[in-house]
Design a protein around this motif. Structure first.
Motif, PDB file in Angstrom:
ATOM      1  N   ASN A  21       0.783  -1.239   0.000  1.00 57.62           N
ATOM      2  CA  ASN A  21       0.000   0.000   0.000  1.00 57.62           C
ATOM      3  C   ASN A  21       0.809   1.281   0.000  1.00 57.62           C
ATOM      4  O   ASN A  21       0.296   2.342  -0.324  1.00 57.62           O
ATOM      5  CB  ASN A  21      -0.973   0.010   1.194  1.00 57.62           C
ATOM      6  CG  ASN A  21      -0.267   0.240   2.510  1.00 57.62           C
ATOM      7  OD1 ASN A  21       0.276   1.290   2.775  1.00 57.62           O
ATOM      8  ND2 ASN A  21      -0.283  -0.764   3.377  1.00 57.62           N
ATOM      9  N   TYR A  24       0.857   3.956  -2.775  1.00 58.33           N
ATOM     10  CA  TYR A  24      -0.151   5.031  -2.823  1.00 58.33           C
ATOM     11  C   TYR A  24       0.438   6.314  -2.258  1.00 58.33           C
ATOM     12  O   TYR A  24       0.357   7.385  -2.872  1.00 58.33           O
ATOM     13  CB  TYR A  24      -1.409   4.632  -2.042  1.00 58.33           C
ATOM     14  CG  TYR A  24      -2.232   5.831  -1.631  1.00 58.33           C
ATOM     15  CD1 TYR A  24      -3.055   6.473  -2.552  1.00 58.33           C
ATOM     16  CD2 TYR A  24      -2.135   6.359  -0.341  1.00 58.33           C
ATOM     17  CE1 TYR A  24      -3.780   7.609  -2.192  1.00 58.33           C
ATOM     18  CE2 TYR A  24      -2.850   7.485   0.025  1.00 58.33           C
ATOM     19  CZ  TYR A  24      -3.673   8.118  -0.903  1.00 58.33           C
ATOM     20  OH  TYR A  24      -4.360   9.246  -0.551  1.00 58.33           O
ATOM     21  N   TYR A  99      -9.143  -2.692  -2.003  1.00 55.49           N
ATOM     22  CA  TYR A  99      -9.565  -2.712  -3.407  1.00 55.49           C
ATOM     23  C   TYR A  99     -10.141  -1.367  -3.838  1.00 55.49           C
ATOM     24  O   TYR A  99      -9.948  -0.928  -4.977  1.00 55.49           O
ATOM     25  CB  TYR A  99     -10.571  -3.834  -3.639  1.00 55.49           C
ATOM     26  CG  TYR A  99      -9.999  -5.217  -3.382  1.00 55.49           C
ATOM     27  CD1 TYR A  99      -8.647  -5.490  -3.604  1.00 55.49           C
ATOM     28  CD2 TYR A  99     -10.794  -6.258  -2.905  1.00 55.49           C
ATOM     29  CE1 TYR A  99      -8.111  -6.742  -3.375  1.00 55.49           C
ATOM     30  CE2 TYR A  99     -10.266  -7.526  -2.671  1.00 55.49           C
ATOM     31  CZ  TYR A  99      -8.922  -7.761  -2.900  1.00 55.49           C
ATOM     32  OH  TYR A  99      -8.401  -9.002  -2.667  1.00 55.49           O
ATOM     33  N   ALA A 102      -7.059   0.960  -4.366  1.00 54.72           N
ATOM     34  CA  ALA A 102      -6.256   0.555  -5.517  1.00 54.72           C
ATOM     35  C   ALA A 102      -6.966   0.859  -6.837  1.00 54.72           C
ATOM     36  O   ALA A 102      -6.346   1.352  -7.792  1.00 54.72           O
ATOM     37  CB  ALA A 102      -5.925  -0.930  -5.417  1.00 54.72           C
ATOM     38  N   LEU A 103      -8.257   0.576  -6.902  1.00 54.50           N
ATOM     39  CA  LEU A 103      -9.011   0.847  -8.131  1.00 54.50           C
ATOM     40  C   LEU A 103      -9.107   2.341  -8.408  1.00 54.50           C
ATOM     41  O   LEU A 103      -9.039   2.773  -9.565  1.00 54.50           O
ATOM     42  CB  LEU A 103     -10.409   0.224  -8.025  1.00 54.50           C
ATOM     43  CG  LEU A 103     -10.454  -1.305  -8.076  1.00 54.50           C
ATOM     44  CD1 LEU A 103     -11.868  -1.808  -7.804  1.00 54.50           C
ATOM     45  CD2 LEU A 103      -9.949  -1.824  -9.427  1.00 54.50           C
ATOM     46  N   CYS A 105      -6.872   4.556  -7.624  1.00 57.06           N
ATOM     47  CA  CYS A 105      -5.560   4.957  -8.146  1.00 57.06           C
ATOM     48  C   CYS A 105      -5.443   4.618  -9.628  1.00 57.06           C
ATOM     49  O   CYS A 105      -5.001   5.447 -10.440  1.00 57.06           O
ATOM     50  CB  CYS A 105      -4.439   4.256  -7.372  1.00 57.06           C
ATOM     51  SG  CYS A 105      -4.235   4.839  -5.664  1.00 57.06           S
ATOM     52  N   SER A 106      -5.840   3.411 -10.000  1.00 65.53           N
ATOM     53  CA  SER A 106      -5.743   3.002 -11.401  1.00 65.53           C
ATOM     54  C   SER A 106      -6.625   3.863 -12.297  1.00 65.53           C
ATOM     55  O   SER A 106      -6.255   4.188 -13.435  1.00 65.53           O
ATOM     56  CB  SER A 106      -6.137   1.527 -11.541  1.00 65.53           C
ATOM     57  OG  SER A 106      -5.172   0.684 -10.954  1.00 65.53           O
ATOM     58  N   ALA A 126      -9.352   7.274  -3.233  1.00 62.45           N
ATOM     59  CA  ALA A 126      -8.079   6.591  -3.012  1.00 62.45           C
ATOM     60  C   ALA A 126      -7.604   6.785  -1.579  1.00 62.45           C
ATOM     61  O   ALA A 126      -7.121   5.848  -0.935  1.00 62.45           O
ATOM     62  CB  ALA A 126      -7.027   7.110  -3.996  1.00 62.45           C
ATOM     63  N   GLY A 202      -2.232   0.797  -8.692  1.00 58.30           N
ATOM     64  CA  GLY A 202      -3.364  -0.060  -8.337  1.00 58.30           C
ATOM     65  C   GLY A 202      -3.045  -1.534  -8.484  1.00 58.30           C
ATOM     66  O   GLY A 202      -3.389  -2.349  -7.618  1.00 58.30           O
ATOM     67  N   TRP A 205      -0.544  -2.615  -5.706  1.00 54.56           N
ATOM     68  CA  TRP A 205      -1.226  -2.635  -4.409  1.00 54.56           C
ATOM     69  C   TRP A 205      -2.040  -3.915  -4.253  1.00 54.56           C
ATOM     70  O   TRP A 205      -1.929  -4.639  -3.259  1.00 54.56           O
ATOM     71  CB  TRP A 205      -2.090  -1.390  -4.305  1.00 54.56           C
ATOM     72  CG  TRP A 205      -2.710  -1.119  -2.968  1.00 54.56           C
ATOM     73  CD1 TRP A 205      -2.734  -1.940  -1.869  1.00 54.56           C
ATOM     74  CD2 TRP A 205      -3.397   0.080  -2.590  1.00 54.56           C
ATOM     75  NE1 TRP A 205      -3.397  -1.328  -0.832  1.00 54.56           N
ATOM     76  CE2 TRP A 205      -3.815  -0.092  -1.254  1.00 54.56           C
ATOM     77  CE3 TRP A 205      -3.705   1.262  -3.249  1.00 54.56           C
ATOM     78  CZ2 TRP A 205      -4.533   0.900  -0.556  1.00 54.56           C
ATOM     79  CZ3 TRP A 205      -4.405   2.247  -2.565  1.00 54.56           C
ATOM     80  CH2 TRP A 205      -4.812   2.062  -1.236  1.00 54.56           C
TER      81      TRP A 205
END
Length: 435
Positions: A21, A24, A99, A102-103, A105-106, A126, A202, A205
């Motif tokens: 993590n 991030y 999740y 991470a999602l 961030c992506s 995020a 993402g 992570w």
């Protein structure tokens, strides 16, 4: 899977989540995303921007968004952690927030100058995902590690985080400086590589978190899960119980007061260091990135050094030294004008950042009374951390928005560290002291 406290495989899997993590914090909040955000928001040529009726400087809006995210997690984490303790499913909540973060961030890949609302929204989600998962991650520490080993294991987690995130950052920088390495070309290749770096955060992570989720016990104490809507209200009842227990433990109560104050300063500096370098010192991207790498790698050593000396002296002794050095950092920052001065400052920031964070977490863990409600207790710890972030980021951004000079905000941070040092000196030395 059978669980035994002190199991090295479980402990290593726990520490790997820091490796997972921390990308991030480094890529999204400290380096690449803030630089990309500044470029995107300034591309319109306007000094101030308007978002949801709020008109302010672009960097101030960024701090407000983070402040709001920390406010949300501070409001909901006590409820969630209380439910987790009551129902025995900390890992489920930890996965959910992992999740989510991470999602988000992506999805920052899709943030451009034409959709500021998306960028700000993703920043908030995020941050909530990251902070939410940390509530449950921290709560595992006293459940899987023997009391005598908690300083060392806490430092190991932070060290893993600093190393892992630095590796991904270096890979991302290679992508951005040499887009052809990933098959990109053209005038916007660097920008596209930057956007792809958010996707890698993402993926990294989620991928490494699977190691943690594979070995962490779901329910270390074998709590009996209770069904029904009343579980929601049980979360609040757990908080009341923890609050009442805090009122009878003077050392823990006073530590939390000191932690809230000095950590507000630490979290604010961690989140705005790059903005200070870019806005106030006018440093370029190639000057800012090395600064962050200096902080990351020095912080690895700092975490272990502080842990080692604390074992010889005491936790509070080393916390005082760390906060005292932070006072010097603030004074130094006010009189910093060149890149080389900023690099020197970064060295000391890294030294005390890793040590103070790791030692604060383990000190709190060791001060807890005998209990199985670790998630509820750590929600208080995280509330202190997150509310402090709300206060620090908002006031820092507000002062900057009013004065257009981030140096004016340093005085506020200096006050926090001085007050934190005073409060640490009020913690009773006798471990048997309670009320």
């Amino acid at each position: 899977m059978e669980f035994k406290k002190g199991d090295k495989k479980v402990i290593n899997a726990w520490a790997v989540y820091d490796w997972a993590n921390s990308v991030y914090h480094l890529v999204i909040t400290s380096t690449i995303f803030p630089i990309y955000y500044s470029a995107v928001t300034r591309s319109s040529g306007t000094e101030r921007i308007t978002f949801l009726g709020i008109t302010c400087l672009p960097d101030a809006l960024y701090t407000y968004a983070l402040s709001f995210a920390f406010l949300v997690i501070a409001a909901i984490s006590p409820l969630l952690s209380g439910i987790a303790d009551y129902s025995g499913n900390k890992k489920v909540f930890m996965k959910f927030f992992c999740y989510m973060g991470a999602l988000a961030c992506s999805c920052m890949y899709f943030f451009t100058a034409s959709n500021l609302w998306l960028g700000i929204t993703l920043v908030i989600f995020a941050c909530i995902g990251y902070a939410g998962s940390i509530v449950f991650y921290n709560a595992y520490l006293p459940e899987i590690v023997e009391h005598k080993d908690q300083d060392h294991v806490s430092a190991k987690g932070f060290a893993y985080g600093y190393i892992g995130s630095s590796i991904l950052l270096i890979l991302n920088l290679a992508m951005i400086m040499k887009p052809s390495l990933i098959g990109l070309s053209g005038t916007d290749a660097g920008t596209m590589a930057t956007r792809w770096s958010f996707v890698t955060v993402g993926v990294w992570w989620i991928a490494f978190a699977q190691i943690t989720f594979r070995y962490l016990p779901t329910n270390p104490f074998g709590a009996v899960k209770r069904e029904g809507v009343r579980n929601i209200w049980k979360g609040y009842l757990e908080l009341v119980k923890v609050w009442n227990m805090l009122k009878t433990t003077k050392r823990l109560r006073r530590f939390l007061m000191a932690f809230f104050v000095y950590n507000t300063g630490v979290r604010t500096i961690m989140l705005i260091a790059n903005l200070f370098g870019a806005d106030t010192l006018h440093l370029k991207e190639e000057q800012l990135i090395p600064t962050i790498l200096i902080i990351q790698f020095v912080a690895v050593g700092g975490a272990y050094i502080f842990s080692y000396i604390a074992k010889k002296k005491s936790d509070i002794y080393m916390l005082k030294w760390a906060v005292f050095i932070w006072v010097g950092v603030c004074v130094g920052a006010y009189f910093t004008y060149t890149a080389y001065q900023f690099y020197t400052l970064a060295f000391f920031v890294g030294l005390v950042m890793g040590g103070l964070q790791a030692l604060s977490r383990s000190t709190y863990s060791k001060m807890l009374p005998e209990t199985e409600d670790h998630a509820s207790f750590f929600s208080f710890y995280d509330v202190c951390e997150n509310v402090g972030s709300v206060l620090g980021l908002f006031l820092y951004g507000w002062v900057y928005d009013l004065t257009h000079d981030m140096r004016n905000s340093i005085g506020f941070l200096l006050f926090l560290f001085v007050l934190g040092f005073i409060l640490l000196n009020r913690i009773p030395k006798n471990k048997l002291v309670n009320a």
